[in-house]
Write an enzyme that holds these catalytic residues in place. Structure first.
Site, PDB file in Angstrom:
ATOM      1  N   LYS A  23       0.811  -1.344   0.040  1.00  0.00           N
ATOM      2  CA  LYS A  23      -0.034   0.014   0.326  1.00  0.00           C
ATOM      3  C   LYS A  23       0.868   1.275   0.017  1.00  0.00           C
ATOM      4  CE  LYS A  23      -1.808   1.687   3.763  1.00  0.00           C
ATOM      5  NZ  LYS A  23      -1.833   3.337   4.065  1.00  0.00           N
ATOM      6  N   ASN A  24       1.783   1.378   0.907  1.00  0.00           N
ATOM      7  CA  ASN A  24       2.451   2.570   1.023  1.00  0.00           C
ATOM      8  C   ASN A  24       3.536   2.910  -0.023  1.00  0.00           C
ATOM      9  OD1 ASN A  24       1.098   3.104   3.298  1.00  0.00           O
ATOM     10  ND2 ASN A  24       2.636   2.374   4.801  1.00  0.00           N
ATOM     11  N   ARG A  94      -4.635  10.059   3.539  1.00  0.00           N
ATOM     12  CA  ARG A  94      -3.612  10.851   3.824  1.00  0.00           C
ATOM     13  C   ARG A  94      -2.625  10.976   2.751  1.00  0.00           C
ATOM     14  NH1 ARG A  94      -1.090  13.610   7.346  1.00  0.00           N
ATOM     15  NH2 ARG A  94       1.213  13.224   7.557  1.00  0.00           N
ATOM     16  N   CYS A 118      -5.468   8.715   9.019  1.00  0.00           N
ATOM     17  CA  CYS A 118      -5.786   8.142  10.143  1.00  0.00           C
ATOM     18  C   CYS A 118      -5.291   9.169  11.457  1.00  0.00           C
ATOM     19  CB  CYS A 118      -4.585   7.187  10.740  1.00  0.00           C
ATOM     20  SG  CYS A 118      -4.946   5.512   9.642  1.00  0.00           S
ATOM     21  N   ARG A 123      -0.266  15.104  12.520  1.00  0.00           N
ATOM     22  CA  ARG A 123       0.626  14.509  11.500  1.00  0.00           C
ATOM     23  C   ARG A 123       1.031  15.763  10.448  1.00  0.00           C
ATOM     24  NH1 ARG A 123      -1.593   9.132   9.325  1.00  0.00           N
ATOM     25  NH2 ARG A 123       0.230   8.817   8.784  1.00  0.00           N
ATOM     26  N   PRO A 124       1.873  16.635  11.065  1.00  0.00           N
ATOM     27  CA  PRO A 124       2.182  17.836  10.285  1.00  0.00           C
ATOM     28  C   PRO A 124       2.883  17.477   8.948  1.00  0.00           C
ATOM     29  CG  PRO A 124       3.644  17.316  12.145  1.00  0.00           C
ATOM     30  CD  PRO A 124       2.538  16.345  12.229  1.00  0.00           C
ATOM     31  N   ILE A 125       3.015  18.361   8.079  1.00  0.00           N
ATOM     32  CA  ILE A 125       3.917  18.298   6.833  1.00  0.00           C
ATOM     33  C   ILE A 125       4.766  19.345   6.755  1.00  0.00           C
ATOM     34  CG2 ILE A 125       2.142  16.920   5.681  1.00  0.00           C
ATOM     35  CD1 ILE A 125       1.237  19.588   4.332  1.00  0.00           C
ATOM     36  N   ASP A 126       5.380  19.895   7.902  1.00  0.00           N
ATOM     37  CA  ASP A 126       6.055  20.911   7.723  1.00  0.00           C
ATOM     38  C   ASP A 126       7.525  20.286   6.994  1.00  0.00           C
ATOM     39  OD1 ASP A 126       6.382  19.158  10.193  1.00  0.00           O
ATOM     40  OD2 ASP A 126       8.321  20.332  10.409  1.00  0.00           O
ATOM     41  N   GLN A 127       7.928  19.329   7.212  1.00  0.00           N
ATOM     42  CA  GLN A 127       9.094  18.857   6.402  1.00  0.00           C
ATOM     43  C   GLN A 127       8.886  18.779   4.869  1.00  0.00           C
ATOM     44  OE1 GLN A 127      12.247  18.338   8.405  1.00  0.00           O
ATOM     45  NE2 GLN A 127      10.796  19.545   9.755  1.00  0.00           N
ATOM     46  N   ASP A 306       3.896   0.479  12.080  1.00  0.00           N
ATOM     47  CA  ASP A 306       2.492   0.156  11.709  1.00  0.00           C
ATOM     48  C   ASP A 306       2.415  -1.404  12.058  1.00  0.00           C
ATOM     49  OD1 ASP A 306       3.029   1.427   8.259  1.00  0.00           O
ATOM     50  OD2 ASP A 306       2.368   2.246  10.418  1.00  0.00           O
ATOM     51  N   ILE A 328       7.724   6.691  16.971  1.00  0.00           N
ATOM     52  CA  ILE A 328       7.214   7.609  15.787  1.00  0.00           C
ATOM     53  C   ILE A 328       6.099   8.609  15.919  1.00  0.00           C
ATOM     54  CG2 ILE A 328       6.734   7.215  13.173  1.00  0.00           C
ATOM     55  CD1 ILE A 328       9.422   6.041  13.980  1.00  0.00           C
ATOM     56  N   ARG A 398      -9.097   0.490   4.030  1.00  0.00           N
ATOM     57  CA  ARG A 398      -8.098   1.389   3.308  1.00  0.00           C
ATOM     58  C   ARG A 398      -7.037   0.870   3.001  1.00  0.00           C
ATOM     59  NH1 ARG A 398      -6.737   5.890   6.700  1.00  0.00           N
ATOM     60  NH2 ARG A 398      -4.989   5.875   5.143  1.00  0.00           N
TER      61      ARG A 398
HETATM   62  C1  EPZ Z   1       4.094   7.033   6.322  1.00  0.00           C
HETATM   63  O1  EPZ Z   1       3.414   7.879   7.128  1.00  0.00           O
HETATM   64  C2  EPZ Z   1       3.042   5.707   6.350  1.00  0.00           C
HETATM   65  N1  EPZ Z   1       1.879   6.013   5.299  1.00  0.00           N
HETATM   66  C3  EPZ Z   1       2.588   5.289   7.684  1.00  0.00           C
HETATM   67  O2  EPZ Z   1       1.955   4.080   7.616  1.00  0.00           O
HETATM   68  C4  EPZ Z   1       3.796   4.899   8.692  1.00  0.00           C
HETATM   69  O3  EPZ Z   1       3.449   4.474   9.861  1.00  0.00           O
HETATM   70  C5  EPZ Z   1       4.674   6.131   8.635  1.00  0.00           C
HETATM   71  O4  EPZ Z   1       5.211   6.563   7.190  1.00  0.00           O
HETATM   72  C6  EPZ Z   1       6.092   5.784   9.265  1.00  0.00           C
HETATM   73  O5  EPZ Z   1       6.526   4.586   8.800  1.00  0.00           O
HETATM   74  C7  EPZ Z   1       2.142   6.104   4.179  1.00  0.00           C
HETATM   75  O6  EPZ Z   1       3.289   5.719   3.658  1.00  0.00           O
HETATM   76  C8  EPZ Z   1       1.093   6.676   3.224  1.00  0.00           C
HETATM   77  P1  EPZ Z   1       6.249  10.041   8.521  1.00  0.00           P
HETATM   78  P2  EPZ Z   1       4.011   9.520   7.140  1.00  0.00           P
HETATM   79  O7  EPZ Z   1       6.292  11.329   7.866  1.00  0.00           O
HETATM   80  O8  EPZ Z   1       4.725   9.735   5.764  1.00  0.00           O
HETATM   81  C9  EPZ Z   1       6.435  13.332  11.815  1.00  0.00           C
HETATM   82  C10 EPZ Z   1      -0.206   3.099   7.421  1.00  0.00           C
HETATM   83  O9  EPZ Z   1      -0.801   2.337   8.494  1.00  0.00           O
HETATM   84  N2  EPZ Z   1       6.568  14.222  10.796  1.00  0.00           N
HETATM   85  O10 EPZ Z   1       7.350   8.914   8.470  1.00  0.00           O
HETATM   86  O11 EPZ Z   1       2.659  10.461   7.647  1.00  0.00           O
HETATM   87  C11 EPZ Z   1       5.028  12.725  11.931  1.00  0.00           C
HETATM   88  O12 EPZ Z   1       4.110  13.292  12.869  1.00  0.00           O
HETATM   89  C12 EPZ Z   1       0.359   4.143   7.764  1.00  0.00           C
HETATM   90  O13 EPZ Z   1       0.035   2.402   6.442  1.00  0.00           O
HETATM   91  C13 EPZ Z   1       6.521  15.676  10.995  1.00  0.00           C
HETATM   92  O14 EPZ Z   1       6.595  16.248  12.330  1.00  0.00           O
HETATM   93  O15 EPZ Z   1       4.924   9.384   8.286  1.00  0.00           O
HETATM   94  C14 EPZ Z   1       5.345  11.518  12.778  1.00  0.00           C
HETATM   95  O16 EPZ Z   1       5.368  11.523  14.095  1.00  0.00           O
HETATM   96  C15 EPZ Z   1       0.007   4.891   8.972  1.00  0.00           C
HETATM   97  N3  EPZ Z   1       6.517  16.653  10.167  1.00  0.00           N
HETATM   98  C16 EPZ Z   1       7.071  11.302  12.144  1.00  0.00           C
HETATM   99  O17 EPZ Z   1       7.306  12.413  11.840  1.00  0.00           O
HETATM  100  C17 EPZ Z   1       6.586  16.377   8.580  1.00  0.00           C
HETATM  101  O18 EPZ Z   1       6.563  17.249   7.898  1.00  0.00           O
HETATM  102  C18 EPZ Z   1       6.884  10.136  11.123  1.00  0.00           C
HETATM  103  O19 EPZ Z   1       6.244  10.376   9.990  1.00  0.00           O
HETATM  104  C19 EPZ Z   1       6.441  14.832   8.387  1.00  0.00           C
HETATM  105  C20 EPZ Z   1       6.348  13.753   9.536  1.00  0.00           C
END
Ligand code: EPZ
Length: 418
Positions: A23-24, A94, A118, A123-127, A306, A328, A398
């Site tokens: 999926k991811n 998402r 979810c 779940r910020p996207i600042d990065q 996950d 995480i 999903r």
């Molecule tokens: C991806 O989510 C996956 N989703 C998630 O799987 C997975 O749990 C996660 O990576 C971690 O491995 C998809 O690939 C669609 P991150 P993502 O950016 O990209 C923080 C599932 O069940 N962060 O690696 O959202 C964030 O809040 C889903 O399949 C920032 O602060 O995860 C988190 O605490 C659930 N700012 C940490 O980093 C940002 O700009 C890791 O998030 C981005 C992230």
């Protein structure tokens, strides 16, 4: 239409199961196809609602989409002209955030609502935005919408403040058509990122280092056609491996890449499960009585967040006290209250959950609130006494295709009722 799953307790999973495409990886590869104006073929797609939603979005943007088989798609992206995907569809998943990187990369502009998805905490996207701005995009956030414009995109040296799967992929998507060289430092190393990079390179991009914490991208003028086969879903594989371990069953999990499951295999061995590992399969055999363990989630190759809920359910069967630390996501513990309804003895202290194992669970009515928590409730239902009903299974749909049929094929009595 409200649907729920009805599951009878005290069942063991037995048999063999073929794992679907990841999926991811798929939810990033479909948006990535917007970067070309040609035709691409993508095989081994999972039949999950996130994919169906993304196909609707790509069609709404002007792509011609045709299913060659149930799991393989042909996309002609020549007709894509819009850079603002329909909000009502974007809000449903998402992973729609990958449309930002690909539309910005292709059209140098994008208008899109903030991503949904979810509830695992903020779940910020600042990065993601830090990367887009570094490449030259002007980013405006107004009334829940993200509007980005760039005269042109120029390669940049981007250092991520924390390891982020989404930000790593999204910046890669925006950088492949930028002028010059982009370096992403502190990049995430998940196998799905490598899969997306391989797809981009098949279309003619120049991405090096995916799978390590430094990814280098040499911008190219345009991308061409490609054919790609999505890698197997390591989280789906882990779900069925943990189900076999917890229920004391015996399951052959096929069409996997065992290397991607190193952390899960190590943990299951640690709690006393026997595993035989082949080239593209693993045989899981369990007596059901397990040892306690300490689990800490970390970015790949650490134990995947996950599979944290599933591991929590398994550790309720272990004789003794176990600890799970979620490093995480801030609030990925909403499944605890539901498991407590079944008699699970779990105490939450900050980012750690303490599990008193060895007490039998009893069936209950559970509410799934996110994809993986919902899937872990199926495992909890199988090891408990009596019947369980799981509501909110649209979350499970999903990320898991026809979940009741999959468990049914492992000898489990389970039914989806409306
Ligand atoms: C991806 O989510 C996956 N989703 C998630 O799987 C997975 O749990 C996660 O990576 C971690 O491995 C998809 O690939 C669609 P991150 P993502 O950016 O990209 C923080 C599932 O069940 N962060 O690696 O959202 C964030 O809040 C889903 O399949 C920032 O602060 O995860 C988190 O605490 C659930 N700012 C940490 O980093 C940002 O700009 C890791 O998030 C981005 C992230």
């Amino acid at each position: 239409m409200q649907q729920c799953l009805k599951i009878y307790g005290k069942q063991k999973t037995r048999g063999s199961i073929k794992i679907n495409g990841a999926k991811n990886s798929a939810v990033a590869i479909l948006p990535a196809s917007l970067l070309t104006g040609k035709t691409v073929k993508v095989d081994n797609l999972p039949g999950i609602t996130d994919i169906h939603r993304l196909i609707e979005i790509l069609s709404a943007l002007g792509a011609k989409v045709s299913f060659r088989t149930e799991t393989s798609l042909e996309l002609n992206l020549n007709g894509v002209s819009s850079f603002s995907p329909p909000s009502e569809l974007v809000n449903q998943l998402r992973a729609s955030y990958y449309l930002m990187g690909s539309l910005l990369g292709r059209f140098k502009r994008v208008d899109i609502p903030m991503p949904g998805g979810c509830d695992l905490g903020p779940r910020p996207i600042d990065q993601h935005i830090k990367g887009f701005s570094a490449l030259g995009a002007k980013v405006n956030l107004e009334k829940g919408f993200i509007k980005m414009r760039a005269k042109k995109l120029k390669g940049a040296h981007i250092y991520l403040d924390m390891v982020s799967v989404g930000a790593t992929v999204n910046i890669m998507l925006a950088a492949v058509l930028a002028e010059g060289k982009t370096i992403i430092e502190n990049a995430a190393k998940e196998p799905e990122i490598v899969d997306v990079a391989n797809f981009l390179n098949a279309m003619g991009a120049k991405v090096r280092g995916a799978g390590t914490d430094v990814i280098k991208i040499q911008g190219v003028k345009e991308l061409g056609s490609a054919e790609h086969i999505v890698i197997p879903d390591r989280i789906e594989a882990g779900t069925f491996m943990i189900a076999a371990a917890a229920t004391g069953g015996e399951v052959l999990v096929k069409d996997i890449i065992p290397k991607h499951l190193d952390a899960i295999i190590a943990k299951l061995k640690e709690v006393g499960v026997s595993l035989e590992i082949g080239l593209d399969w693993v045989l899981v055999k369990s007596s059901g009585c397990l040892l306690p363990s300490d689990v800490k989630t970390f970015p790949y190759p650490g134990f995947p967040t996950d599979l944290q809920p599933h591991m929590m359910v398994l550790l309720t069967c272990s004789q003794g006290t176990s600890l799970i630390t979620e490093n995480i996501f801030e609030r990925r513990f909403r499944h605890i209250d539901e498991l407590k309804k079944m008699g699970a003895r779990i105490k939450l202290e900050g980012r750690s959950a303490i599990i008193e194992g060895g007490y039998e669970l009893t069936g209950a009515q559970l509410q799934a609130m996110d994809l993986r928590g919902g899937a872990s409730f199926i495992i909890a239902a199988l090891i408990s006494k009596g019947e369980t009903e799981i509501r909110g299974i649209e979350h499970i749909d999903r990320g898991y295709e026809k979940i009741e049929e999959r468990f049914h094929s492992l000898g489990i009595k389970i039914e989806r009722i409306s």
